[in-house]
Design a protein around this motif. Structure first.
Motif, short mmCIF file in Angstrom:
data_model
loop_
_atom_site.label_atom_id
_atom_site.label_comp_id
_atom_site.label_asym_id
_atom_site.label_seq_id
_atom_site.Cartn_x
_atom_site.Cartn_y
_atom_site.Cartn_z
N MET A 153 0.83 -1.22 0.00
CA MET A 153 0.00 0.00 0.00
C MET A 153 0.86 1.26 0.00
O MET A 153 0.55 2.24 -0.68
N SER A 154 1.95 1.23 0.75
CA SER A 154 2.83 2.41 0.82
C SER A 154 3.50 2.70 -0.52
O SER A 154 3.77 3.86 -0.85
N GLN A 155 3.76 1.64 -1.29
CA GLN A 155 4.40 1.83 -2.60
C GLN A 155 3.38 1.84 -3.75
O GLN A 155 3.76 1.92 -4.91
N ARG A 156 2.11 1.72 -3.39
CA ARG A 156 1.01 1.78 -4.36
C ARG A 156 1.13 0.73 -5.45
O ARG A 156 1.01 1.01 -6.65
N ILE A 157 1.40 -0.46 -5.01
CA ILE A 157 1.45 -1.60 -5.93
C ILE A 157 0.61 -2.72 -5.34
O ILE A 157 0.22 -2.67 -4.17
N THR A 158 0.33 -3.73 -6.14
CA THR A 158 -0.46 -4.86 -5.65
C THR A 158 0.37 -5.69 -4.68
O THR A 158 1.61 -5.68 -4.72
#
Length: 244
Positions: free
Chosen positions: A218-223
């Motif tokens: 979530m922090s890196q905005r990836i799955t």
């Protein structure tokens, strides 16, 4: 009372006969008018119900292609390209916004069909004289959406193209759904491997490892699947460096 031997009782009958004759004449005139104009009428109705599909016509015989193009235009179709097979690599049909490819080949070859399907990613309707089962199977395997034998009938073409486009969309959706399902399965496997790795390194339980993985994703905005693969790739890289 009588006048010249004709009673007034006969007058209504005579009037009715005149009306009948008059209406009959009107009917004949109307029928003649409709007979003279019904061809234009049906053409207008046909044009009104046409779907206005944009057709890219490809033929191995350019002279025949020009004749087919003329016939299609006369029947209300929009032909945005008329090409010979030799010109396929020189044309970008995506810029023409074609809806469907109409491929007219007497003896279809798989490599030509595959070139059309892979290059343009459009529903491809093949018209041919070849009805051999092996040829049909080869064409379908190569990606043809519809295989039509014995010529092009403009009156039936619109419905054939509409069905072909719907079949193409359905097939594309199946491919997309299959790829999505495979991706989800791959994500699940990678997440499980990543959880095990985190549990070993940080001495976490399964739920804690999953929450840590989820938080970083979530922090890196990836799955979470992509986060798991990055972690596994990093671990693999470290192991290879230690081996060296």
């Amino acid at each position: 009372s009588k006048r010249k031997g004709v009673s007034f009782q006969c007058i209504p009958t005579t009037f009715q006969q005149r009306c009948s004759v008059f209406l009959h004449i009107i009917g004949l005139v109307t029928g003649m008018f409709f007979a003279l104009n019904r061809s234009d009428y049906f053409k207008a109705v046909l044009s009104e119900h046409m779907s206005n599909l944009k057709i890219a016509l490809i033929d191995e015989d350019l002279e025949r292609a020009n004749l087919i193009q003329k016939s299609l235009i006369e029947h209300g179709f929009a032909v945005v390209a008329c090409l010979s097979i030799e010109d396929l690599n020189k044309t970008d049909l995506n810029r023409l916004n074609a809806d469907v490819i109409l491929l007219d080949i007497d003896h279809p070859h798989r490599d030509v069909i595959e070139s059309c399907v892979s290059q343009f990613d459009l529903p491809t309707v093949l018209f041919t004289k070849n009805s051999h089962k092996d040829t049909i199977k080869s064409a379908i395997d190569a990606g043809v959406t519809a295989y039509i034998v014995n010529g092009i009938e403009p009156e039936k073409l619109d419905i054939i193209l509409q069905i072909s486009i719907q079949q193409f969309k359905k097939h594309q959706k199946l491919i997309h759904d299959l790829a999505e399902t495979k991706g989800k399965l791959a994500d699940r496997k990678d997440v499980e491997k990543a959880k095990v790795l985190l549990m070993q390194i940080h001495r976490l339980n399964e739920d804690q490892a999953f929450q840590l993985l989820r938080k970083n994703a979530m922090s890196q905005r990836i799955t979470i699947g992509e986060m798991a693969r990055r972690l596994l790739d990093a671990q693999s890289l470290l192991q290879s460096q230690f081996k060296e």
